[in-house]
Design an enzyme around this catalytic site. Structure first.
Site, PDB file in Angstrom:
ATOM      1  N   SER A  73      -2.975   3.413  -1.713  1.00  0.00           N
ATOM      2  CA  SER A  73      -2.415   2.192  -0.958  1.00  0.00           C
ATOM      3  C   SER A  73      -3.628   1.592  -0.382  1.00  0.00           C
ATOM      4  O   SER A  73      -4.530   1.139  -0.482  1.00  0.00           O
ATOM      5  CB  SER A  73      -1.578   2.719   0.156  1.00  0.00           C
ATOM      6  N   HIS A  96      -0.735  -0.198  -4.954  1.00  0.00           N
ATOM      7  CA  HIS A  96       0.598  -0.783  -5.091  1.00  0.00           C
ATOM      8  C   HIS A  96       0.805  -2.124  -4.131  1.00  0.00           C
ATOM      9  O   HIS A  96      -0.138  -2.139  -3.281  1.00  0.00           O
ATOM     10  CB  HIS A  96       1.591   0.522  -4.900  1.00  0.00           C
TER      11      HIS A  96
END
Length: 210
Positions: A73, A96
């Site tokens: 992330s 993501h």
């Protein structure tokens, strides 16, 4: 060459970011020429992660970033700040899109303007993240956004092919090196030749502040 070794083994949040800033500021006061930042983080707060990235890019010292476990992330954004970006052979990366987390008790109400503001913020964060990864990997922003929307997990080999990792490393940290460790319990430790890590109390942490 004066070098500083920092290990960040924590989610990206206000406490861990503040501890990292303090560690870096202390290193800069000691005329450090190179910062080695070892990362293993599940990600966390987008604003804090982008602030860390920007701060690392502004430093007069060279920054080397390492994935020594799992960089996920917003942790990927911090990894991208390295002039040299390295990974151990057994690690992973997760990229993501941006998510909105709303916490509260009972009914939480938003009017149309508030929803529009939140959506605009999400889009800006998404674009900033895509731009940072695109700059590091020589990919287009559109390519990065596709990777983000697909929630892509990379092995180190795949990350190297993608341009995220520049090289692999199995080199040992030099014996006797002081390693500043930023942990999951929001503490900062200095580990070195002493037989036990030195825990810094909150009062000492404030003295090290900017």
């Amino acid at each position: 060459m004066a070098e500083t070794y920092i290990r960040l083994l924590a989610p990206i949040a206000s406490n861990s970011a503040d501890n990292l800033f303090r560690a870096i500021d202390t290193a800069m006061k000691a005329d450090t020429n190179r910062v080695h930042l070892f990362l293993s983080s599940p990600g966390g707060d987008v604003a804090q992660g982008i602030s860390i990235y920007n701060y690392l890019k502004l430093l007069p010292a060279e920054v080397y970033t390492y994935n020594f476990g799992s960089v996920d992330s917003i942790g990927v954004i911090i990894f991208c700040a390295g002039k040299k970006r390295l990974s151990v052979p057994h690690a992973r990366f997760l990229i993501h899109g941006v998510q909105l987390n709303i916490q509260g008790q009972g009914v939480i109400q938003f009017d149309e303007k508030q929803l529009e503001e939140m959506l605009k913020g999400l889009k800006i964060d998404q674009k900033n993240i895509a731009n940072i990864i695109a700059d590091a990997t020589d990919k287009t922003v559109e390519q990065i956004e596709n990777v983000m929307n697909a929630r892509t997990t990379f092995t180190p080999d795949q990350a190297k092919d993608f341009g995220l990792v520049q090289d692999f490393t199995t080199d040992q940290i030099p014996a006797g090196t002081n390693v500043i460790s930023i942990n999951n319990d929001n503490t900062m430790q200095i580990q070195g030749p002493a037989p036990m890590p030195i825990r810094l109390p909150p009062q000492m942490m404030q003295l090290l502040g900017r």
